[in-house]
Design a protein around this motif. Structure first.
Motif, PDB file in Angstrom:
ATOM      1  N   ASP A  35      32.161  37.160   9.827  1.00 46.43           N
ATOM      2  CA  ASP A  35      32.667  37.990   8.695  1.00 46.43           C
ATOM      3  C   ASP A  35      31.725  38.985   8.482  1.00 46.43           C
ATOM      4  O   ASP A  35      30.706  38.912   8.217  1.00 46.43           O
ATOM      5  CB  ASP A  35      32.763  36.710   7.512  1.00 46.43           C
ATOM      6  CG  ASP A  35      33.578  37.495   6.325  1.00 46.43           C
ATOM      7  OD1 ASP A  35      33.458  38.619   5.887  1.00 46.43           O
ATOM      8  OD2 ASP A  35      34.045  36.671   5.729  1.00 46.43           O
ATOM      9  N   ALA A  36      32.330  40.049   8.102  1.00 49.78           N
ATOM     10  CA  ALA A  36      31.673  41.356   7.962  1.00 49.78           C
ATOM     11  C   ALA A  36      31.627  41.764   6.360  1.00 49.78           C
ATOM     12  O   ALA A  36      30.971  42.751   5.986  1.00 49.78           O
ATOM     13  CB  ALA A  36      32.354  42.584   8.531  1.00 49.78           C
ATOM     14  N   GLY A  37      32.077  41.045   5.580  1.00 52.62           N
ATOM     15  CA  GLY A  37      31.978  40.880   4.159  1.00 52.62           C
ATOM     16  C   GLY A  37      33.084  41.803   3.457  1.00 52.62           C
ATOM     17  O   GLY A  37      32.739  42.233   2.199  1.00 52.62           O
ATOM     18  N   PHE A  38      34.030  42.039   3.949  1.00 51.68           N
ATOM     19  CA  PHE A  38      35.143  42.799   3.405  1.00 51.68           C
ATOM     20  C   PHE A  38      36.511  42.123   3.506  1.00 51.68           C
ATOM     21  O   PHE A  38      36.865  41.766   4.401  1.00 51.68           O
ATOM     22  CB  PHE A  38      35.236  44.356   4.086  1.00 51.68           C
ATOM     23  CG  PHE A  38      36.257  45.049   3.225  1.00 51.68           C
ATOM     24  CD1 PHE A  38      35.590  45.867   2.073  1.00 51.68           C
ATOM     25  CD2 PHE A  38      37.666  45.210   3.362  1.00 51.68           C
ATOM     26  CE1 PHE A  38      36.496  46.763   1.424  1.00 51.68           C
ATOM     27  CE2 PHE A  38      38.515  45.927   2.675  1.00 51.68           C
ATOM     28  CZ  PHE A  38      37.884  46.729   1.536  1.00 51.68           C
ATOM     29  N   THR A  39      37.094  41.903   2.139  1.00 51.80           N
ATOM     30  CA  THR A  39      38.484  41.387   2.430  1.00 51.80           C
ATOM     31  C   THR A  39      39.330  42.178   1.574  1.00 51.80           C
ATOM     32  O   THR A  39      39.000  42.836   0.467  1.00 51.80           O
ATOM     33  CB  THR A  39      38.517  39.973   1.661  1.00 51.80           C
ATOM     34  OG1 THR A  39      38.072  40.099   0.463  1.00 51.80           O
ATOM     35  CG2 THR A  39      37.636  38.842   2.534  1.00 51.80           C
ATOM     36  N   GLY A  40      40.782  41.926   1.841  1.00 55.54           N
ATOM     37  CA  GLY A  40      41.701  42.990   1.113  1.00 55.54           C
ATOM     38  C   GLY A  40      42.821  42.815   1.798  1.00 55.54           C
ATOM     39  O   GLY A  40      43.124  42.069   2.731  1.00 55.54           O
ATOM     40  N   THR A  41      43.820  43.752   1.513  1.00 54.27           N
ATOM     41  CA  THR A  41      45.128  43.827   2.076  1.00 54.27           C
ATOM     42  C   THR A  41      44.944  44.427   3.439  1.00 54.27           C
ATOM     43  O   THR A  41      44.148  44.878   3.881  1.00 54.27           O
ATOM     44  CB  THR A  41      46.035  44.980   1.228  1.00 54.27           C
ATOM     45  OG1 THR A  41      45.517  46.320   1.349  1.00 54.27           O
ATOM     46  CG2 THR A  41      46.514  44.387  -0.038  1.00 54.27           C
ATOM     47  N   LYS A  42      45.952  44.342   4.469  1.00 53.20           N
ATOM     48  CA  LYS A  42      45.813  44.902   5.848  1.00 53.20           C
ATOM     49  C   LYS A  42      45.490  46.408   5.680  1.00 53.20           C
ATOM     50  O   LYS A  42      44.386  46.784   6.265  1.00 53.20           O
ATOM     51  CB  LYS A  42      47.101  44.570   6.646  1.00 53.20           C
ATOM     52  CG  LYS A  42      47.040  45.361   7.817  1.00 53.20           C
ATOM     53  CD  LYS A  42      48.606  44.952   8.572  1.00 53.20           C
ATOM     54  CE  LYS A  42      48.547  45.326  10.045  1.00 53.20           C
ATOM     55  NZ  LYS A  42      49.739  45.085  10.552  1.00 53.20           N
ATOM     56  N   ALA A  43      46.196  47.266   4.984  1.00 54.08           N
ATOM     57  CA  ALA A  43      45.848  48.582   4.740  1.00 54.08           C
ATOM     58  C   ALA A  43      44.307  48.706   4.297  1.00 54.08           C
ATOM     59  O   ALA A  43      43.620  49.862   4.740  1.00 54.08           O
ATOM     60  CB  ALA A  43      46.808  49.241   3.749  1.00 54.08           C
ATOM     61  N   ALA A  44      43.751  47.908   3.250  1.00 54.00           N
ATOM     62  CA  ALA A  44      42.539  48.151   2.773  1.00 54.00           C
ATOM     63  C   ALA A  44      41.408  47.697   3.892  1.00 54.00           C
ATOM     64  O   ALA A  44      40.581  48.708   3.899  1.00 54.00           O
ATOM     65  CB  ALA A  44      42.217  47.400   1.411  1.00 54.00           C
ATOM     66  N   CYS A  45      41.753  46.827   4.457  1.00 52.45           N
ATOM     67  CA  CYS A  45      40.832  46.341   5.872  1.00 52.45           C
ATOM     68  C   CYS A  45      40.831  47.335   6.574  1.00 52.45           C
ATOM     69  O   CYS A  45      39.691  47.779   7.171  1.00 52.45           O
ATOM     70  CB  CYS A  45      41.180  45.123   6.140  1.00 52.45           C
ATOM     71  SG  CYS A  45      40.681  43.807   4.933  1.00 52.45           S
ATOM     72  N   LEU A  46      42.080  48.084   7.176  1.00 52.81           N
ATOM     73  CA  LEU A  46      41.881  49.052   8.042  1.00 52.81           C
ATOM     74  C   LEU A  46      41.179  50.073   7.906  1.00 52.81           C
ATOM     75  O   LEU A  46      40.463  50.715   8.655  1.00 52.81           O
ATOM     76  CB  LEU A  46      43.395  49.294   8.689  1.00 52.81           C
ATOM     77  CG  LEU A  46      44.096  48.016   9.421  1.00 52.81           C
ATOM     78  CD1 LEU A  46      45.687  48.446   9.677  1.00 52.81           C
ATOM     79  CD2 LEU A  46      43.297  47.631  10.631  1.00 52.81           C
ATOM     80  N   ALA A  47      41.400  50.733   6.547  1.00 55.61           N
ATOM     81  CA  ALA A  47      40.536  51.777   6.122  1.00 55.61           C
ATOM     82  C   ALA A  47      39.325  51.612   5.940  1.00 55.61           C
ATOM     83  O   ALA A  47      38.514  52.299   6.367  1.00 55.61           O
ATOM     84  CB  ALA A  47      41.228  52.181   4.631  1.00 55.61           C
ATOM     85  N   HIS A  48      38.815  50.385   5.694  1.00 55.14           N
ATOM     86  CA  HIS A  48      37.224  49.996   5.586  1.00 55.14           C
ATOM     87  C   HIS A  48      36.813  50.157   7.001  1.00 55.14           C
ATOM     88  O   HIS A  48      35.828  50.881   7.156  1.00 55.14           O
ATOM     89  CB  HIS A  48      37.118  48.359   4.805  1.00 55.14           C
ATOM     90  CG  HIS A  48      35.806  48.182   4.912  1.00 55.14           C
ATOM     91  ND1 HIS A  48      34.795  48.862   4.060  1.00 55.14           N
ATOM     92  CD2 HIS A  48      34.995  47.342   5.592  1.00 55.14           C
ATOM     93  CE1 HIS A  48      33.477  48.152   4.218  1.00 55.14           C
ATOM     94  NE2 HIS A  48      33.811  47.477   5.085  1.00 55.14           N
TER      95      HIS A  48
END
Length: 80
Positions: A35-48
């Protein structure tokens, strides 16, 4: 499937080669990834991922190339 669901919650994962991906939050992190420590919607994760993963080369290749550069830099100086 969760990957097709734009509203599903994902996590950003990273492997030992410092490569990133996204993975559905409700599923266990696959072997070889953490786990890299970031969760969210698909779009938010891809942007991150796009923001943090700026060098697509695997870590082992970056290290090898950095070592090659260092070796070449050491051989360019002429002794006086």
């Amino acid at each position: 499937m969760a990957f097709d669901d734009e509203n599903a919650v994902f996590r950003v994962v990273r492997n030992d080669e410092d490569m990133y991906s996204i993975w559905p939050l409700h599923r266990p992190v696959p072997a070889g990834w953490s786990d890299a420590g970031f969760t969210g919607t698909k779009a938010a994760c891809l942007a991150h991922v796009e923001q943090i993963w700026t060098d697509m080369r695997p870590l082992s290749l970056r290290r090898a190339m950095d070592g090659e550069k260092a070796a070449n830099a050491g051989g360019n100086g002429a002794a006086r």
